[in-house]
Motif scaffolding. Structure first.
Motif: not given
Length: 291
Positions: A258-272
């Motif tokens: 993920m770091i090597d991709d050099g981009k911010d990541i977005e993680v979504k909560c399944h439940f909400c």
């Protein structure tokens, strides 16, 4: 009307009963997950059942999970609830669309064949777990069957979600009525007759019936006694810290990628469906914390 659950007994404690209005929490789930009408109806029924079944548990730390694994286009659903009337959940395919069946949303068709799992984590070494085969996929009948076979408690479950033309939730709610082993024959006959003659849950809710009034119809002539009421709401305990732990748990190699991709990541909560963003610098910090 605010969402809430009532708990009651009837016929000198030969019957215990629960009823809920859940319009706001089902609408919140619909908004968060952007569910189609049939997915809203399916998830709304399961959330309503989860809220009532959660309220049957004794301890504040107890957690109930209702999980539907199925072969239909909805792909499955998961709902978790606690003893305080707080519930959350999601469907695997929120965009599922099906033509109506007999003028109603085809929840059974969306689910198809599958299983209902009920898991109760009460802080013991092993959580209690029961599984039954879906009978109709309409959820209320499936839970009625689950109570009878897995918990040996003869029950009647009614659940309903009614949609507006603009696909928002018009009303949602339901009831669960359970009979005790020592129930007298005439009390049981009266209850069965009442259940046969009541309107559908959606019709009662659409007529403005409160949970108390719903129970008065279901338990007519059986001396209903409301024991308590508690608020119900859609509530998720996710946080950035929890998501961090989840990222750390995927391992060094994946975080480095993920770091090597050099981009911010977005993680979504399944439940909400809340989105959490992590910058490359934050990922580097998490890499240091991972093993």
């Amino acid at each position: 009307m605010k969402d809430y659950i009532v708990r009651a007994t009837a016929a000198n404690a030969q019957i215990r009963a629960f009823a809920a209005s859940t319009t706001e929490l089902v609408e919140e789930a619909r908004t968060r997950h952007n569910t189609s009408p049939v997915a809203t109806a399916a998830l709304g029924r399961l959330l309503t059942a989860g809220a009532m079944m959660g309220s049957m548990m004794k301890n504040p730390t107890d957690v109930l999970t209702l999980q539907v694994q199925c072969g239909g286009p909805i792909g499955g659903m998961t709902v978790t609830a606690d003893s305080k009337g707080e519930v959350k959940g999601y469907v695997h395919n929120p965009d599922v669309m099906l033509p109506p069946k007999n003028g109603k949303l085809d929840v059974g068709g969306a689910l198809g064949p599958g299983f209902l799992n009920v898991i109760k984590d009460m802080g013991l070494k092993e959580p209690y777990s029961g599984q039954t085969i879906l009978q109709t996929g309409e959820i209320a009948e499936d839970l009625t069957y689950y109570f009878a076979t897995s918990e040996q408690v003869p029950s009647s479950v009614g659940l309903g979600v009614l949609m507006e033309k603009d696909n928002t939730v018009r009303c949602a709610g339901g009831f669960i009525v359970q009979v005790m082993p020592f129930i007298e024959e005439e009390v049981l006959s009266k209850l069965e007759e009442n259940i046969k003659n009541i309107q559908s849950v959606t019709a009662m809710l659409d007529n403005g019936h409160t949970p108390e009034e719903m129970l008065n119809h279901v338990l007519e002539g059986l001396d209903v006694e409301i024991t308590d009421t508690l608020p119900a709401k859609f509530d998720c305990n996710c946080s950035k810290e929890r998501i961090e732990k989840a990222i750390i748990s995927v391992g060094k190699k994946e975080i480095q990628e993920m770091i090597d991709d050099g981009k911010d990541i977005e993680v979504k909560c399944h439940f909400c469906n809340t989105a959490y963003t992590f910058s490359v610098d934050e990922l580097k910090e998490l890499l240091k914390k991972s093993r």
